[in-house]
Write an enzyme that holds these catalytic residues in place. Sequence first.
Site, PDB file in Angstrom:
ATOM      1  N   GLY A 172       3.360  -3.488  -4.189  1.00  0.00           N
ATOM      2  CA  GLY A 172       3.182  -3.712  -5.623  1.00  0.00           C
ATOM      3  C   GLY A 172       3.462  -2.404  -6.341  1.00  0.00           C
ATOM      4  O   GLY A 172       4.466  -2.240  -7.036  1.00  0.00           O
ATOM      5  N   CYS A 194     -15.871   5.872 -26.206  1.00  0.00           N
ATOM      6  CA  CYS A 194     -17.158   6.542 -26.315  1.00  0.00           C
ATOM      7  C   CYS A 194     -17.736   6.828 -24.948  1.00  0.00           C
ATOM      8  O   CYS A 194     -18.730   6.202 -24.532  1.00  0.00           O
ATOM      9  CB  CYS A 194     -18.105   5.690 -27.143  1.00  0.00           C
ATOM     10  SG  CYS A 194     -17.608   5.719 -28.844  1.00  0.00           S
ATOM     11  N   GLU A 221       4.185  -6.367   1.400  1.00  0.00           N
ATOM     12  CA  GLU A 221       3.709  -6.742   0.059  1.00  0.00           C
ATOM     13  C   GLU A 221       3.551  -5.531  -0.868  1.00  0.00           C
ATOM     14  O   GLU A 221       2.443  -5.225  -1.309  1.00  0.00           O
ATOM     15  CB  GLU A 221       2.350  -7.440   0.188  1.00  0.00           C
ATOM     16  CG  GLU A 221       2.388  -8.706   1.014  1.00  0.00           C
ATOM     17  CD  GLU A 221       1.002  -9.266   1.340  1.00  0.00           C
ATOM     18  OE1 GLU A 221       0.893 -10.483   1.546  1.00  0.00           O
ATOM     19  OE2 GLU A 221       0.021  -8.473   1.373  1.00  0.00           O
ATOM     20  N   GLY A 226       0.784  -1.232   0.000  1.00  0.00           N
ATOM     21  CA  GLY A 226       0.000   0.000   0.000  1.00  0.00           C
ATOM     22  C   GLY A 226       0.810   1.274   0.000  1.00  0.00           C
ATOM     23  O   GLY A 226       0.233   2.361   0.101  1.00  0.00           O
TER      24      GLY A 226
HETATM   25  N1  LLP Z   1      -1.345  -6.914  -0.314  1.00  0.00           N
HETATM   26  C1  LLP Z   1      -2.676  -7.055  -0.384  1.00  0.00           C
HETATM   27  C2  LLP Z   1      -3.338  -8.023   0.464  1.00  0.00           C
HETATM   28  C3  LLP Z   1      -3.403  -6.267  -1.269  1.00  0.00           C
HETATM   29  O1  LLP Z   1      -4.721  -6.405  -1.328  1.00  0.00           O
HETATM   30  C4  LLP Z   1      -2.735  -5.317  -2.095  1.00  0.00           C
HETATM   31  C5  LLP Z   1      -3.475  -4.487  -3.033  1.00  0.00           C
HETATM   32  C6  LLP Z   1      -1.342  -5.222  -1.998  1.00  0.00           C
HETATM   33  C7  LLP Z   1      -0.674  -6.034  -1.083  1.00  0.00           C
HETATM   34  C8  LLP Z   1      -0.533  -4.291  -2.854  1.00  0.00           C
HETATM   35  O2  LLP Z   1      -0.863  -2.951  -2.676  1.00  0.00           O
HETATM   36  P1  LLP Z   1       0.082  -1.824  -3.332  1.00  0.00           P
HETATM   37  O3  LLP Z   1       1.432  -1.887  -2.647  1.00  0.00           O
HETATM   38  O4  LLP Z   1       0.227  -2.141  -4.780  1.00  0.00           O
HETATM   39  O5  LLP Z   1      -0.636  -0.560  -3.100  1.00  0.00           O
HETATM   40  N2  LLP Z   1      -6.489  -1.066  -8.267  1.00  0.00           N
HETATM   41  C9  LLP Z   1      -6.142  -0.142  -7.208  1.00  0.00           C
HETATM   42  C10 LLP Z   1      -5.308  -0.770  -6.143  1.00  0.00           C
HETATM   43  C11 LLP Z   1      -5.934  -1.996  -5.547  1.00  0.00           C
HETATM   44  C12 LLP Z   1      -5.042  -2.626  -4.565  1.00  0.00           C
HETATM   45  C13 LLP Z   1      -5.544  -3.968  -4.185  1.00  0.00           C
HETATM   46  N3  LLP Z   1      -4.732  -4.618  -3.228  1.00  0.00           N
HETATM   47  C14 LLP Z   1      -5.452   1.093  -7.807  1.00  0.00           C
HETATM   48  O6  LLP Z   1      -5.307   1.151  -9.007  1.00  0.00           O
HETATM   49  O7  LLP Z   1      -5.089   2.018  -7.088  1.00  0.00           O
END
Ligand code: LLP
Length: 461
Positions: free
Chosen positions: A320, A389, A318, A276
């Site tokens: 991403g 569109c 975690e 996150g």
């Molecule tokens: N761990 C868990 C359990 C998660 O649900 C997520 C993201 C992450 C790690 C990774 O989060 P990050 O470090 O990438 O923020 N589609 C949305 C984001 C959805 C995130 C879902 N879970 C966007 O485009 O902002």
Amino acid sequence: MRAHEAGALHGDLGQRGPAWLRTPHDVNALVPQLWPRTVTRSEAGHLEIGGVSVAALAQEHGTPAYLLDEDDLRSRCRDFAGAFAGADVYYAGKSFLCKAVVRVIDEEGLFLDVCSGGELAVALAAGFPAERIGFHGNNKSVSELTRAVEAGVGRIIVDSIQEIDRLSALAAEAGTRPKVLVRVTVGVEAHTHEFIATAHEDQKFGFSLAGGAAFQAAVKILDEDVLELRGLHSHIGSQIFDTSGFEVAARRVLELQAQIRDARGVELPDLDLGGGFGIAYTTQDDPSSAGDLAKRINKIVESECEAASLRKPRLSIEPGRAIVGPSVFTLYEVGTVKDLDGLRTYVSVDGGMSDNIRTALYDASYSATVAGRASAAEPILARVVGKHCESGDIVVKDEFLPADVQPGDLLAVPGTGAYCRSMASNYNHVPRPPVVAVRDGASRVIVRRETEDDLLALDVG
Ligand code: LLP
């Protein structure tokens, strides 16, 4: 959502744009925190990534295209692995996953978080070691769980009582004892868009801590003894800048850890605080470095463990977005420019909400620059829109572009490595763009462009 985003999409902002964009900035300048680390603007005025000009990349691979700076991606993996030495860094594959990226994650020694059978299949197809995979999801199917158990996935983060029962039955049948973590909903209101906040009580993920469900789930797993309970897991949301949420989450999860110890005499060895961590999409965002995050998170965990007289569990995180998000920019070609007198200038590109849904879905803010040349023209406040569109098909809500922006110009939008290709769609039957990795003066396609034949291949009618 960042404070500056509120209301930026709606209302009568007209040419003024949000407050932070009232003063025009240099349309040729590249603010380093928004761009992959090898990106520069050449003396001739065009952007280069990994030593290759965007004009050459557009010519070879077409537009739109996601351009991935492989050195940048690797250096972000190393930043996290180094800063969190002694902890395990699980790259969250949902942000962007393909075999080439899986191999980078493997080579850089990271772990991998997958959250569906499809993501697991990509990881395994790329030869990623199953024992370094964590499997997430609030509704994993029996076949997904079976595949995970058969593959020997390192940890499964259980999210419901039904899942515990299903997994226990599968484990008994397979004669294995899968390692599991219990996903805990800690009741934190994370400061982010409501769609990507995950730790408040009223949502679908995890076991409630306040209601006692998390404790009961842990005790059930310990008592039944078919699964090996390794620890607790918390993920409070995504695109978060303020570490106080992690502090509250760590405290609450470790209190539960102490409660489990007191009730069952077991100190769980692992603790996962999720991902996150926010990145910069505009000059208004000021993300923490991996080093700063590690320092703060380790300090929180140590002090909470001390307060509860717990041994420090092995920590995992975690990330991403913070790993892959800044490594990519999308390269578009401008098709039309409309100056709506007194309102704003609309610059249409050859992609849109099918390759980046985040602006429409989360009211996200992005930046953009004309990439194929520098310009001495005065800055105008423009809105970059797609070809779909739908009037909500906005890529960049507000950005200063040179007044001479014109059809044929290449336009680059940074920060599109996470949740853009992975959330891309075929809306209006627009084929999805390729992902092109660039490094040391050479480019290679790692996800090819979709074709109309690909679209028709599914249409068997
Ligand atoms: N761990 C868990 C359990 C998660 O649900 C997520 C993201 C992450 C790690 C990774 O989060 P990050 O470090 O990438 O923020 N589609 C949305 C984001 C959805 C995130 C879902 N879970 C966007 O485009 O902002």
